[in-house]
Design a protein around this motif. Structure first.
Motif, short mmCIF file in Angstrom:
data_model
loop_
_atom_site.label_atom_id
_atom_site.label_comp_id
_atom_site.label_asym_id
_atom_site.label_seq_id
_atom_site.Cartn_x
_atom_site.Cartn_y
_atom_site.Cartn_z
N ALA A 1 -149.58 -16.36 -8.56
CA ALA A 1 -149.90 -16.04 -9.96
C ALA A 1 -149.00 -14.91 -10.45
O ALA A 1 -148.76 -13.94 -9.72
CB ALA A 1 -151.37 -15.64 -10.07
N GLY A 2 -148.50 -15.04 -11.65
CA GLY A 2 -147.70 -13.97 -12.27
C GLY A 2 -146.23 -13.97 -11.86
O GLY A 2 -145.43 -13.27 -12.47
N MET A 3 -145.89 -14.74 -10.83
CA MET A 3 -144.48 -14.75 -10.40
C MET A 3 -143.62 -15.45 -11.46
O MET A 3 -144.05 -16.43 -12.07
CB MET A 3 -144.36 -15.48 -9.07
CG MET A 3 -143.02 -15.36 -8.42
SD MET A 3 -143.04 -16.28 -6.86
CE MET A 3 -142.65 -15.00 -5.73
N LYS A 4 -142.43 -14.93 -11.70
CA LYS A 4 -141.56 -15.49 -12.76
C LYS A 4 -140.38 -16.24 -12.16
O LYS A 4 -139.78 -15.77 -11.17
CB LYS A 4 -141.00 -14.37 -13.64
CG LYS A 4 -142.05 -13.48 -14.28
CD LYS A 4 -142.20 -13.85 -15.74
CE LYS A 4 -143.23 -13.03 -16.47
NZ LYS A 4 -144.58 -13.52 -16.39
N ALA A 5 -140.01 -17.34 -12.80
CA ALA A 5 -138.85 -18.11 -12.33
C ALA A 5 -137.61 -17.23 -12.27
O ALA A 5 -136.83 -17.29 -11.31
CB ALA A 5 -138.61 -19.30 -13.26
N ALA A 6 -137.42 -16.39 -13.31
CA ALA A 6 -136.19 -15.58 -13.37
C ALA A 6 -136.11 -14.61 -12.18
O ALA A 6 -135.02 -14.32 -11.69
CB ALA A 6 -136.14 -14.80 -14.68
N ASP A 7 -137.26 -14.11 -11.71
CA ASP A 7 -137.24 -13.18 -10.56
C ASP A 7 -136.82 -13.92 -9.29
O ASP A 7 -136.07 -13.37 -8.47
CB ASP A 7 -138.62 -12.55 -10.38
CG ASP A 7 -138.97 -11.66 -11.58
OD1 ASP A 7 -138.02 -11.21 -12.25
OD2 ASP A 7 -140.16 -11.47 -11.84
N ILE A 8 -137.30 -15.14 -9.13
CA ILE A 8 -136.91 -15.91 -7.94
C ILE A 8 -135.41 -16.19 -7.98
O ILE A 8 -134.71 -16.04 -6.98
CB ILE A 8 -137.70 -17.25 -7.88
CG1 ILE A 8 -139.19 -16.96 -7.73
CG2 ILE A 8 -137.21 -18.13 -6.74
CD1 ILE A 8 -140.08 -18.14 -7.96
N ILE A 9 -134.94 -16.54 -9.15
CA ILE A 9 -133.49 -16.82 -9.31
C ILE A 9 -132.67 -15.57 -8.99
O ILE A 9 -131.68 -15.63 -8.27
CB ILE A 9 -133.21 -17.35 -10.74
CG1 ILE A 9 -133.77 -18.77 -10.85
CG2 ILE A 9 -131.73 -17.29 -11.08
CD1 ILE A 9 -133.76 -19.35 -12.24
N LYS A 10 -133.11 -14.41 -9.51
CA LYS A 10 -132.38 -13.16 -9.28
C LYS A 10 -132.29 -12.84 -7.79
O LYS A 10 -131.30 -12.30 -7.31
CB LYS A 10 -133.11 -12.01 -9.99
CG LYS A 10 -132.31 -11.40 -11.12
CD LYS A 10 -133.02 -10.21 -11.71
CE LYS A 10 -133.68 -10.56 -13.03
NZ LYS A 10 -134.71 -9.67 -13.46
N GLU A 11 -133.36 -13.17 -7.06
CA GLU A 11 -133.39 -12.82 -5.64
C GLU A 11 -132.69 -13.85 -4.76
O GLU A 11 -132.56 -13.67 -3.55
CB GLU A 11 -134.85 -12.68 -5.18
CG GLU A 11 -135.46 -11.38 -5.66
CD GLU A 11 -136.97 -11.39 -5.62
OE1 GLU A 11 -137.53 -12.25 -4.91
OE2 GLU A 11 -137.57 -10.56 -6.30
N THR A 12 -132.29 -14.96 -5.37
CA THR A 12 -131.62 -16.01 -4.59
C THR A 12 -130.13 -15.95 -4.92
O THR A 12 -129.75 -15.50 -5.99
CB THR A 12 -132.19 -17.40 -5.00
OG1 THR A 12 -133.60 -17.32 -4.99
CG2 THR A 12 -131.76 -18.50 -4.05
N ARG A 13 -129.31 -16.43 -3.99
CA ARG A 13 -127.86 -16.35 -4.23
C ARG A 13 -127.51 -17.14 -5.51
O ARG A 13 -128.17 -18.12 -5.84
CB ARG A 13 -127.09 -16.90 -3.03
CG ARG A 13 -127.36 -18.37 -2.79
CD ARG A 13 -126.64 -18.90 -1.56
NE ARG A 13 -127.25 -20.12 -1.08
CZ ARG A 13 -127.02 -21.33 -1.57
NH1 ARG A 13 -126.19 -21.48 -2.57
NH2 ARG A 13 -127.62 -22.39 -1.07
N PRO A 14 -126.43 -16.71 -6.22
CA PRO A 14 -125.99 -17.46 -7.40
C PRO A 14 -125.58 -18.88 -7.01
O PRO A 14 -125.34 -19.16 -5.84
CB PRO A 14 -124.78 -16.67 -7.90
CG PRO A 14 -124.86 -15.34 -7.25
CD PRO A 14 -125.59 -15.53 -5.96
N GLY A 15 -125.51 -19.76 -8.01
CA GLY A 15 -125.01 -21.11 -7.74
C GLY A 15 -126.09 -22.17 -7.64
O GLY A 15 -125.78 -23.34 -7.42
#
Ligand SMILES: NC(=O)c1ccc[n+]([C@@H]2O[C@H](COP(=O)([O-])OP(=O)(O)OC[C@H]3O[C@@H](n4cnc5c(N)ncnc54)[C@H](OP(=O)(O)O)[C@@H]3O)[C@@H](O)[C@H]2O)c1
Length: 351
Positions: free
Chosen positions: A83-97
């Motif tokens: 709950a409350g987790m944001k897609a953008a935060d997961i993306i930021k923490e994962t390598r680009p690409g």
């Protein structure tokens, strides 16, 4: 045929929206997993599925069983639900690409929530593919600029008539030709209703039948009013001409006022009534005019045989003549297949 020359590339995906299209995309990924590895050297792993209130995420590739039970998403007691987790935060923490797969609703006025999801993906150095139209209708030129700044791709075949290849034709197949006009039947629901009216049903009966068969949504206003078609012709025009028209530039008239007698008498004469989207150049290189309206087309029109839920598009060009494409599955599965096509075309080696 197996792709033995290249190692398999693992691509992380975040899917936003888990409705009809999001679920169809999951099914297609499962069905095509081996094919994607063998033919394209791709392993597409869904890292997270975002909903409005949080994300499904556990740090590994998600399967449908991590998200839904009995066909519906389950959150309470689900160890994968954050709950409350944001897609953008997961993306930021994962390598680009990686690649965002945007399947939320199409809000043609605000562009949200797709607009925030797509810009968040770009900021994290991720590509984006979209089935939803809202963000693109509201801000395509700006999104294209942001994608370029971040060195990533934005593709949206799924938002421009799903499995019917509109942008692929306009952008690639017609390279070098000048597009001098575009006409399309771009909405399966209204085309189904008009087709059934030609076969004897009145408007209310045809709409009811389309809803019973799951072709029309319970609230069909965007389709019937012509706004879904308007969004698509706007996107196709802006993408193919590198233009920046807005939804307010499209003259829109839907099918609610079309009389069954008019549709039937057209049919008897070998003609047809279609909800036609037209994009035509102004005089002397002026602004193009974009409109959506029920139109009487004659037996020689390239789209006259596009019936039922089928769609079609016709490009008039200076050097390649008129190029028409029709067909393509008009359904969540067709939209999911268009998303998958765009992802493959982002990651596979150029040829
Ligand atoms: N259906 C088709 O055949 C088709 C074809 C081509 C393109 N499209 C486009 O594809 C998109 C998805 O279509 P669909 O049929 O799958 O619609 P849908 O079944 O209504 O799914 C939309 C999903 O978005 C979710 N959602 C709403 N707000 C969200 C947020 N802030 N974050 C994450 N998820 C959110 C909704 O969840 P809740 O239900 O919990 O609100 C719902 O699950 C639409 O934009 C549509 O125009 C659809």
């Amino acid at each position: 045929m197996e792709n033995k020359s290249a190692p398999v590339k693992t691509v992380p995906l975040v899917v936003t929206g888990f409705g009809n299209v999001g679920r169809a995309f999951f099914s297609l990924l499962r069905e095509k997993r081996e094919d994607l590895k063998c033919r394209y050297g791709l392993a597409l792993d869904v890292l997270a599925v975002a909903q409005a209130e949080g994300c499904f995420y556990y740090g590994g590739p998600l399967e449908v069983r991590h998200i839904s039970r009995g066909g519906e998403p389950w959150t309470s007691g689900n160890p994968s639900w954050r709950a409350g987790m944001k897609a953008a935060d997961i993306i930021k923490e994962t390598r680009p690409g990686g690649c965002l797969v945007e399947c939320t609703l199409s809000n043609l006025e605000t562009g949200e929530p797709g607009l925030s999801y797509i810009t968040g993906a770009f900021q994290g150095g991720w590509h984006a593919v979209a089935a939803s139209k809202g963000a693109l209708v509201v801000g395509l030129p700006d999104l294209k600029a942001r994608a370029a700044e971040n060195g990533v791709f934005l593709k949206f075949s799924g938002a421009t008539a799903a499995a019917l290849p509109t942008l692929d034709v306009g952008l690639f197949s017609l390279a070098g030709a000048r597009i001098e006009g575009i006409q399309g039947i771009l909405n399966g629901t209204t085309n189904y209703i008009l087709t059934r009216m030609g076969e004897g049903l009145d408007y209310a009966e045809a709409l009811q039948e389309a809803q019973t068969k799951g072709i029309a949504e319970p609230d069909p206003a965007q389709d019937i009013g012509g706004w879904d078609t308007a969004g698509k012709i706007l996107l196709i025009t802006n993408a193919c001409l590198d233009a920046a028209y807005a939804l307010k530039d499209v003259q829109v008239c839907g099918i609610a006022g079309v009389s069954a007698d008019f549709v039937r008498s057209a049919r008897k004469e070998g003609r047809s009534v279609k909800l036609l989207a037209t994009s035509a150049p102004g005089r002397k290189g002026g602004r193009w005019s974009l409109d959506v309206r029920p139109s009487l087309i004659d037996a020689t029109h390239p789209l006259v045989h596009v019936n039922g839920t089928e769609k079609g598009i016709s490009f008039l060009t200076d050097s390649m003549g008129t190029v028409t494409v029709t067909g393509g599955r008009s359904s969540p599965r067709g939209a999911a297949a268009a998303l998958l096509k765009d992802i493959i075309n982002i990651y596979r080696p150029p040829f």
